[in-house]
Write an enzyme that holds these catalytic residues in place. Structure first.
Site, mmCIF file in Angstrom:
data_model
loop_
_atom_site.group_PDB
_atom_site.id
_atom_site.type_symbol
_atom_site.label_atom_id
_atom_site.label_comp_id
_atom_site.label_asym_id
_atom_site.label_seq_id
_atom_site.Cartn_x
_atom_site.Cartn_y
_atom_site.Cartn_z
ATOM 1 N N THR A 120 0.992 -1.304 -0.001
ATOM 2 C CA THR A 120 0.018 -0.085 -0.178
ATOM 3 C C THR A 120 0.866 1.223 0.133
ATOM 4 O O THR A 120 1.995 1.123 0.306
ATOM 5 C CB THR A 120 -0.866 -0.083 1.248
ATOM 6 O OG1 THR A 120 -0.194 -0.177 2.478
ATOM 7 C CG2 THR A 120 -1.862 -1.214 1.062
ATOM 8 N N GLY A 122 1.347 4.446 1.548
ATOM 9 C CA GLY A 122 1.993 4.828 2.849
ATOM 10 C C GLY A 122 2.984 3.916 3.388
ATOM 11 O O GLY A 122 4.101 4.368 3.656
ATOM 12 N N CYS A 123 2.614 2.705 3.232
ATOM 13 C CA CYS A 123 3.658 1.611 4.037
ATOM 14 C C CYS A 123 4.676 1.463 2.917
ATOM 15 O O CYS A 123 5.949 1.269 3.396
ATOM 16 C CB CYS A 123 2.838 0.296 4.251
ATOM 17 S SG CYS A 123 1.256 0.609 5.032
ATOM 18 N N SER A 124 4.566 1.470 1.742
ATOM 19 C CA SER A 124 5.595 1.460 0.840
ATOM 20 C C SER A 124 6.518 2.301 0.728
ATOM 21 O O SER A 124 7.870 2.158 0.279
ATOM 22 C CB SER A 124 5.054 0.599 -0.420
ATOM 23 O OG SER A 124 4.480 -0.623 -0.572
ATOM 24 N N LEU A 128 7.981 1.594 5.711
ATOM 25 C CA LEU A 128 9.021 0.447 5.500
ATOM 26 C C LEU A 128 10.237 0.990 5.020
ATOM 27 O O LEU A 128 11.278 0.776 5.807
ATOM 28 C CB LEU A 128 8.345 -0.590 4.371
ATOM 29 C CG LEU A 128 9.445 -1.603 3.903
ATOM 30 C CD1 LEU A 128 10.201 -2.643 5.131
ATOM 31 C CD2 LEU A 128 8.905 -2.443 2.842
#
Length: 231
Positions: A120, A122-124, A128
């Site tokens: 996703t 924001g996570c990528s 992370l």
């Protein structure tokens, strides 16, 4: 006329007529009862079927199932992390391996961060990568292992770790597909479609939480720079 043409005795007319009307009345009454009963059963069946798709019914059933899972309060500093079994995806689509979190982090200082979903935006793009670039600094602070957790299945987590460069950086990607850890930490985002995990980060020493970072105010509070600043 029926009795006349069939040569029936006139004395039989009243009794036959009465019997005929009684029988007809009984038949109509019986058919009426059966018709009403049939309609009642049909309406009841349709109502039951409709309730199975009703949001209120779904919510009630879901609340019941959630209660059975014994939801806990949100994790805090001083809590002992649960010994739940997570899944680690393997290369070349091999069968995922079971990883007992309690055994994995026993006697170690670890950083654990969770995201709502692999791949996703924001996570990528933010969460992370912040931990990928902070690996050397985390190790300098005594963190021996960094673990990334999401409720995506183990195959998705393995692919995300491999393609993002996270696995090469030394981050361990674990699947909490049944949301056992997320619920135990009080950080599950419940849904009828897929349970996800609230964004968070924490530091644990020998299984005990020493630092906890919530995304309640803003997502960046859980990113690696904020974690490093607290160590």
């Amino acid at each position: 006329q029926y009795y006349k043409y069939n040569n029936l005795p006139s004395r039989l007319v009243p009794s036959v007529s009465i019997g005929f009307h009684r029988g007809l009345k009984l038949l109509l009454t019986t058919k009426g009862i059966m018709n009403v009963l049939f309609r009642f059963l049909l309406v009841s069946a349709l109502a039951t079927f409709a309730r199975s798709f009703s949001p209120h019914t779904s919510a009630a059933v879901y609340r019941h199932s959630s209660t059975s899972l014994k939801m806990t309060a949100e994790v805090k500093v001083g809590d002992k992390l649960p010994s739940v079994v997570l899944k680690e995806g393997q290369a070349n689509y091999e069968s995922p391996k079971d990883v007992n979190l309690g055994d994995l982090i026993k006697g170690k200082k670890v950083a654990i961060f969770a995201v709502p979903g692999a791949f996703t935006p924001g996570c990528s793009k933010s969460h992370l990568p912040s931990f990928i670039t902070a690996q050397d600094e985390l190790k300098a602070k005594g963190v021996e292992l960094t673990i990334c957790i999401a409720t995506n299945d183990a195959y998705v987590m393995e692919a995300w770790g491999r393609t993002s460069g996270g696995s090469d950086a030394g981050i361990m990607f674990l699947s909490d597909a049944n949301a056992e850890l997320s619920r135990a930490l009080g950080l599950a985002i419940e849904s009828d479609v897929m349970v996800r995990t609230k964004r968070f980060s924490l530091i644990a020493d020998d299984g005990v939480v020493t630092h906890y970072f919530s995304s309640a105010e803003q997502s960046s509070d859980t990113w690696a720079p904020n974690v490093l600043a607290a160590l």
